[in-house]
Design an enzyme around this catalytic site. Structure first.
Site, mmCIF file in Angstrom:
data_model
loop_
_atom_site.group_PDB
_atom_site.id
_atom_site.type_symbol
_atom_site.label_atom_id
_atom_site.label_comp_id
_atom_site.label_asym_id
_atom_site.label_seq_id
_atom_site.Cartn_x
_atom_site.Cartn_y
_atom_site.Cartn_z
ATOM 1 N N GLU A 108 0.860 -1.191 0.000
ATOM 2 C CA GLU A 108 0.000 0.000 0.000
ATOM 3 C C GLU A 108 0.894 1.238 0.000
ATOM 4 O O GLU A 108 1.997 1.215 0.561
ATOM 5 C CB GLU A 108 -0.888 -0.084 1.254
ATOM 6 N N ASP A 109 0.463 2.297 -0.619
ATOM 7 C CA ASP A 109 1.261 3.520 -0.622
ATOM 8 C C ASP A 109 1.251 4.186 0.754
ATOM 9 O O ASP A 109 2.287 4.486 1.320
ATOM 10 C CB ASP A 109 0.796 4.494 -1.723
ATOM 11 N N ASP A 112 -3.916 5.735 5.990
ATOM 12 C CA ASP A 112 -4.505 6.940 6.582
ATOM 13 C C ASP A 112 -5.524 6.481 7.626
ATOM 14 O O ASP A 112 -5.176 6.227 8.775
ATOM 15 C CB ASP A 112 -5.109 7.772 5.453
ATOM 16 N N PHE A 160 -1.211 16.277 3.661
ATOM 17 C CA PHE A 160 -1.471 15.615 2.390
ATOM 18 C C PHE A 160 -0.191 15.510 1.577
ATOM 19 O O PHE A 160 0.411 16.512 1.205
ATOM 20 C CB PHE A 160 -2.564 16.347 1.602
ATOM 21 N N ARG A 173 2.175 12.182 -9.374
ATOM 22 C CA ARG A 173 2.533 10.780 -9.109
ATOM 23 C C ARG A 173 3.968 10.464 -9.519
ATOM 24 O O ARG A 173 4.606 9.589 -8.958
ATOM 25 C CB ARG A 173 1.628 9.815 -9.891
HETATM 26 P P1 5GP Z 1 -7.250 4.810 4.140
HETATM 27 O O1 5GP Z 1 -8.167 3.756 3.587
HETATM 28 O O2 5GP Z 1 -6.128 4.239 4.987
HETATM 29 O O3 5GP Z 1 -7.975 5.929 4.811
HETATM 30 O O4 5GP Z 1 -6.619 5.558 2.934
HETATM 31 C C1 5GP Z 1 -5.700 4.976 2.109
HETATM 32 C C2 5GP Z 1 -5.683 5.659 0.771
HETATM 33 O O5 5GP Z 1 -6.034 7.049 0.840
HETATM 34 C C3 5GP Z 1 -4.287 5.610 0.217
HETATM 35 O O6 5GP Z 1 -4.080 4.448 -0.535
HETATM 36 C C4 5GP Z 1 -4.244 6.857 -0.630
HETATM 37 O O7 5GP Z 1 -4.750 6.570 -1.906
HETATM 38 C C5 5GP Z 1 -5.176 7.825 0.039
HETATM 39 N N1 5GP Z 1 -4.425 8.771 0.872
HETATM 40 C C6 5GP Z 1 -4.418 8.827 2.225
HETATM 41 N N2 5GP Z 1 -3.600 9.814 2.657
HETATM 42 C C7 5GP Z 1 -3.058 10.373 1.541
HETATM 43 C C8 5GP Z 1 -2.108 11.446 1.321
HETATM 44 O O8 5GP Z 1 -1.565 12.080 2.218
HETATM 45 N N3 5GP Z 1 -1.801 11.712 0.029
HETATM 46 C C9 5GP Z 1 -2.342 11.050 -1.017
HETATM 47 N N4 5GP Z 1 -1.966 11.388 -2.248
HETATM 48 N N5 5GP Z 1 -3.241 10.027 -0.849
HETATM 49 C C10 5GP Z 1 -3.581 9.706 0.421
HETATM 50 MG MG MG Z 2 -4.986 5.726 -3.461
#
Ligand code: 5GP
Ligand code: MG
Length: 182
Positions: A108-109, A112, A160, A173
């Site tokens: 996963e990138d 959050d 962010f 990206r």
């Molecule tokens: P989660 O499901 O953990 O809330 O969110 C995960 C996804 O939200 C990540 O895979 C990403 O796509 C997006 N995301 C969460 N925080 C960031 C951020 O700081 N920057 C970007 N570009 N995407 C984020």
């Molecule tokens: Mg994403």
């Protein structure tokens, strides 16, 4: 459009480089060494990247893992607009490979809210994976996240982030570093 070395892209500017290219490179090497030591060839490792955000991280990581492995991707989409995760997760593409008895490493990138992983990890287990581990490049360490992430590249600030796969409305990206827009 190519950003200037200072991150300028059109009329928008990347505010602050948070993780420079060399630091990412070094950390990805460490993660790959730890991952290589954690599995055996008999685990039939499947490295599953979550698109699109993980595409550069995946490419750099798998090239440095010294084990036989297969590569595939998942496309999940969080509903909602803007820069706040809504918590709902929908799968737009999933691999057709049989997960039965295999070790799956979900890449996963950034973690959050954790909602994406909370949905995907149990789904992969239900499909018969012998073991599901998560490797995230970035983790915001929000206290509400209930999923264990075995390998984390960096603890991220709660702002962010863009670059190295991460986007803002599909921009940024391709930047080789990670920066904050705020
Ligand atoms: P989660 O499901 O953990 O809330 O969110 C995960 C996804 O939200 C990540 O895979 C990403 O796509 C997006 N995301 C969460 N925080 C960031 C951020 O700081 N920057 C970007 N570009 N995407 C984020
Ligand atoms: Mg994403």
């Amino acid at each position: 459009m190519t950003p200037e070395p200072d991150g300028r892209l059109g009329d928008r500017v990347v505010e602050r480089v948070v993780f420079p290219e060399a630091e990412i490179d070094r950390r990805v090497g460490e993660l790959a060494r730890e991952i290589s030591a954690a599995y055996r060839p008999s685990d039939r490792l499947l490295v599953l990247g979550l698109l699109k955000g993980s595409f550069l991280f995946m490419a750099d990581l798998v090239r440095r893992i010294t084990l036989p492995l297969h590569v595939d991707f998942l496309v999940a989409s969080s509903y909602g607009a803007g820069t706040v995760s809504s918590g709902e997760v929908r799968l737009l593409y999933e691999p057709r490979v049989d997960l039965g008895g295999r070790a799956v490493l979900l890449v996963e990138d950034i973690v959050d809210s954790g909602a994406t992983l909370e949905r995907l990890v149990p789904m992969l287990r239900e499909r018969g994976a012998a073991r599901v581990d998560v490797c995230a490049l970035l983790h915001k360490r929000l206290p509400s996240v209930g999923v264990a992430v075995r390998w984390v590249g960096f603890d991220a600030p709660n702002s962010f982030l863009v670059g190295y796969g991460l986007d803002h409305a599909e921009d940024f990206r391709h930047l080789p570093y990670i920066a904050s827009l705020e």
